[in-house]
Scaffold this active site. Structure first.
Site: not given
Lengths: 309, 309
Positions: A5, A8, A72, A208, A221
């Site tokens: 997933e 965020e 996240c 990231s 990200h």
């Protein structure tokens, strides 16, 4: 099916004047806050204005009087916020906003947004909005219901990209990627000149990046997984500089669908031909920000086959 | 906020030849099946081919050798399926398919689709597909992995409409609505002539309708709530007759967004100007059906304000 997933949750807090600097707190403070969210600190960069931490799940930026944290995965950011509020209760805050994006798989989250609200409302007097349709992309925001005048240059933009395509997307999913190869494709040296860049490549993939320059920041990200790819970029760069970066990212990552969210900044993107805006909402928040939300999509160019589960 | 999850789960089963008629089972059988899903039977209509039950949450149609059940809200349709399989195990089945639509609030459901799969896989050998992007509208289908040749006239279409607008939508949300007023607006007498219609008006609003004519059926369920409105229509009418009904519904209900899902039937809708298809997928299922999925949206015509929660 490999699923992560990417969407965020985000907290931003500004302290009242006269509070201790958030950068001068005892060493374990931010480690504990990050741990409360079920994340860890991977690395950091620092300048005279800001400490920028790259997290196992996203990012934390700390200035003297404010901080911003994005997480996240299935992190529990609201627990980190509550822990922060134990040390800095509401009377010490000038502004607080807590955002949550629609998730790919909301039922896998450890709490719903409604549950987050209940936790926050035990510490704060806030208001809460949903921008965007519930069955499409949408963004929840909860904020302290207290007048605040953001400085002129306190304007941020978020570009959230879904279903990336093309060479860069293929590279981000490949086995032979490197930090250097990603940096080149994203073109940080040209788009973010003079920024200190701190980035990290996850296994088997995922990228990231934090970057700071004075009191400006940028963070990105990437969750490149096929069928659930997600890339977020956020910055407080001035409008035109931000626009350049956003334009480059759209062109490079070729998302099928993307959201543009901004606070006190109107942005105009350079869309591919045929792209349509399928939802837009705007709200003046009592905490001093005009929040804008737009969801763009490319019309389907071909019939896809189903995903076998 | 008044919220009701309109999105349905759906089961369809065809028995092998030589099984007892599903319409001749002892009286409590279907009541128990419906109860397993946490629904109840409100009313019914019958003809020589079919028993059509209107449920507290959606519908059940029973023919001699097959049945179809749709349930919405937070019903547990998978429990009803497992209960059916206790009586009719897999060797007695010619075809089984279990579908689940994206929900507005999937985290409020009693089970996820993955959990449903686990339950079904304890009784069946099946395969499973997702049609449509996970962050947009999508449809899950699980089916028995067994060759089946559907009869020529076994072709169905589903039209799932989101965010309805205009006079009919306002009427459906009003306090002074009546069954007669809704029937007129939906124009059943012209669009479904010779059908036995059984419909129900919920408090404070919400409308369900079953209609049968010979072995043809149509069913419609309306959740008109502002910000989470949802209307589903499904039928096994022949292509052209179905198209007429779908065209009328689109024109009357003016949804901002809608999905067209079909099995062994290609449908062409009469879209409003500007409407775009933002996702389409197609899959030939080993159980004999070609499943098609398309998601259409109207471009945003105006900036909406946020929804205060």
């Amino acid at each position: 099916m490999q699923f992560f997933e990417g969407s965020e949750k985000k907290i931003e807090v500004v302290l009242q004047p006269g509070q201790p600097s958030l950068r001068q707190l005892e060493q374990p403070f931010w480690h504990q806050i990050v741990a409360k969210a079920n994340a860890t600190i991977l690395s950091s960069v620092h300048n005279e204005h800001c400490d920028a931490y790259l997290l196992s799940e996203s990012s934390l930026f700390v200035w003297d009087d404010r901080f911003l944290m994005l997480t996240c995965g299935t992190t529990t950011l609201v627990d980190a916020v509550v822990s922060f509020l134990d040390r800095f209760p509401k009377q010490q805050l000038a502004m607080l906003s807590y955002q949550r994006k629609n998730e790919y798989q909301s039922h896998l989250q450890k709490s719903s947004f409604e549950q987050d609200l209940q936790a926050l409302n035990q510490h704060l007097d806030g208001c809460c909005y949903q921008l965007g349709y519930l069955d499409g992309h949408h963004n929840y925001v909860y904020h302290l219901d207290r007048p605040f005048e953001p400085p002129q240059d306190d304007a941020t933009v978020e570009l959230l990209m879904y279903h990336i395509n093309g060479d860069a997307a293929a590279y981000l999913r490949s086995n032979n990627q490197s930090l250097e190869g990603i940096r080149q494709r994203l073109n940080w040296s040209q788009l973010l000149p003079a920024f200190d860049v701190d980035d990290f490549l996850f296994e088997p993939f995922g990228y990231s990046m934090n970057a700071i320059n004075g009191d400006r920041y940028a963070t990105m990200h990437i969750t490149p997984q096929e069928n659930s790819s997600y890339v977020s970029f956020e910055t407080n760069l001035p409008q035109q500089e931000a626009q350049q970066v956003l334009g480059h990212l759209l062109g490079t990552l070729q998302p099928d669908s993307y959201d543009l969210i901004s606070f006190n900044q109107e942005q105009f993107l350079d869309h591919q031909p045929g792209v349509v805006c399928i939802d837009q909402a705007q709200q003046d928040l009592s905490c001093g920000y005009r929040m804008r939300f737009q969801h763009f999509v490319k019309p389907a160019s071909a019939c896809r086959s189903a995903t076998r589960l």
